[in-house]
Write a protein that holds these residues in place. Structure first.
Motif, PDB file in Angstrom:
ATOM      1  N   GLY A   1       6.295   6.907  -3.897  1.00  0.00           N
ATOM      2  CA  GLY A   1       6.040   8.339  -3.970  1.00  0.00           C
ATOM      3  C   GLY A   1       6.630   9.018  -5.187  1.00  0.00           C
ATOM      4  N   PHE A   2       7.231   8.239  -6.091  1.00  0.00           N
ATOM      5  CA  PHE A   2       7.866   8.804  -7.290  1.00  0.00           C
ATOM      6  C   PHE A   2       7.101   8.372  -8.547  1.00  0.00           C
ATOM      7  CE2 PHE A   2      11.314   8.957  -4.226  1.00  0.00           C
ATOM      8  CZ  PHE A   2      11.918  10.188  -4.499  1.00  0.00           C
TER       9      PHE A   2
ATOM     10  N   VAL B   1      -0.107   3.389  -8.302  1.00  0.00           N
ATOM     11  CA  VAL B   1       1.183   3.525  -8.978  1.00  0.00           C
ATOM     12  C   VAL B   1       2.151   4.316  -8.110  1.00  0.00           C
ATOM     13  CG1 VAL B   1       2.363   4.569 -10.958  1.00  0.00           C
ATOM     14  CG2 VAL B   1       0.253   3.270 -11.306  1.00  0.00           C
ATOM     15  N   ASN B   2       1.650   5.369  -7.456  1.00  0.00           N
ATOM     16  CA  ASN B   2       2.516   6.159  -6.582  1.00  0.00           C
ATOM     17  C   ASN B   2       3.029   5.315  -5.413  1.00  0.00           C
ATOM     18  OD1 ASN B   2       3.648   8.843  -6.210  1.00  0.00           O
ATOM     19  ND2 ASN B   2       2.412   8.973  -4.361  1.00  0.00           N
TER      20      ASN B   2
ATOM     21  N   GLY C   1       0.484  -4.425 -10.694  1.00  0.00           N
ATOM     22  CA  GLY C   1       0.582  -4.733 -12.119  1.00  0.00           C
ATOM     23  C   GLY C   1       1.036  -3.582 -12.986  1.00  0.00           C
ATOM     24  N   ARG C   2       1.689  -2.588 -12.391  1.00  0.00           N
ATOM     25  CA  ARG C   2       2.165  -1.432 -13.160  1.00  0.00           C
ATOM     26  C   ARG C   2       3.105  -1.858 -14.281  1.00  0.00           C
ATOM     27  NH1 ARG C   2       6.706   1.708 -13.651  1.00  0.00           N
ATOM     28  NH2 ARG C   2       7.832   0.294 -12.256  1.00  0.00           N
TER      29      ARG C   2
END
Length: 235
Positions: A27-28, A21-22, A76-77
């Motif tokens: 990085g956010f 996810v990061n 797939g986030r």
């Protein structure tokens, strides 16, 4: 830059990004719940309608919640945290980077695939993606359209329109530059101003029926806008 290099360089860049996810959010990762809440609020009226006093339906839903497509899906986030929470009954994913597709299938979306809520996970660039005619209630594109050239973006939209069910919609969530196109040669992407995106929508035969700025993101980032689009001939 040659068009073939434009797409191959983007592929090289994203293949080097960690399939987390990061990594998907540059990085956010902390913005994920803010992003998801904004998207859920934005789409709610189209799927669930609008109720007024005494819970009386004031505006009927525009689309059903049966089938969505997540374009430029990464691992797939957006599917897991947004589309399946709408909830859509089934979601297909389209993603160009093989390492992200592998992570989605083998780990991040494994349970959803086994349950049958996530159907097809396609490893393909959007410049080549051609959805099956009349398949989707919603085609959602988030933080990916900057990788397409203007001509390819128009072609992508035209193919997507054919992939919509009657009354189906295309949802967009993208960074906006303040004035001119901003090119990032590292990942082969371009950030377009709001008016440029709207011209491309119109050139493809789409009209904006809702537009909203995502609130709550960290200072210093590009403005993020959400757009709901429908084919002009259906209005």
């Amino acid at each position: 830059m040659d068009q073939s290099d434009w797409y191959s360089n983007a592929q090289k860049y994203w293949t080097s990004v960690q399939p987390t996810v990061n990594g998907m959010l540059g990085g956010f990762a902390t913005v994920d719940p803010i992003d998801v809440k904004g998207s859920l609020n934005f789409i709610d009226e189209f799927v669930h309608g609008v109720r007024g006093v005494n819970n009386v339906m004031r505006q009927e839903p525009v689309i059903s919640n049966k089938y969505a497509c997540d374009c430029g899906a990464g691992i797939g986030r957006v599917t897991k945290n947004f589309l399946l929470r709408v909830p859509f009954q089934h979601v297909d994913l389209v993603e160009q980077a093989p390492n992200f597709v592998q992570q989605a299938k083998e780990s991040y979306l494994r349970n959803e695939i086994n349950q049958g809520t996530v159907k097809d996970v396609k490893c393909q660039g959007l410049q080549d993606f051609c959805p099956n005619p009349g398949k989707y209630d919603l085609i959602w594109c988030q933080w990916v359209l900057g990788h397409l050239t203007d001509d390819d973006l128009i072609g992508f939209f035209k193919r997507c329109m054919k992939g919509l069910k009657p009354h189906g919609l295309i949802g967009i969530k993208e960074n906006n530059s303040s004035k001119d196109y901003v090119v990032d040669e590292e990942d082969s992407s371009v950030t377009r101003p709001n008016d440029a995106l709207k011209r491309l929508y119109a050139d493809a035969g789409l009209e904006v029926i809702k537009e909203e700025v995502q609130q709550g993101l960290p200072a210093g980032l590009f403005t993020v806008r959400m757009y709901m689009l429908r084919p002009i001939q259906s209005s």
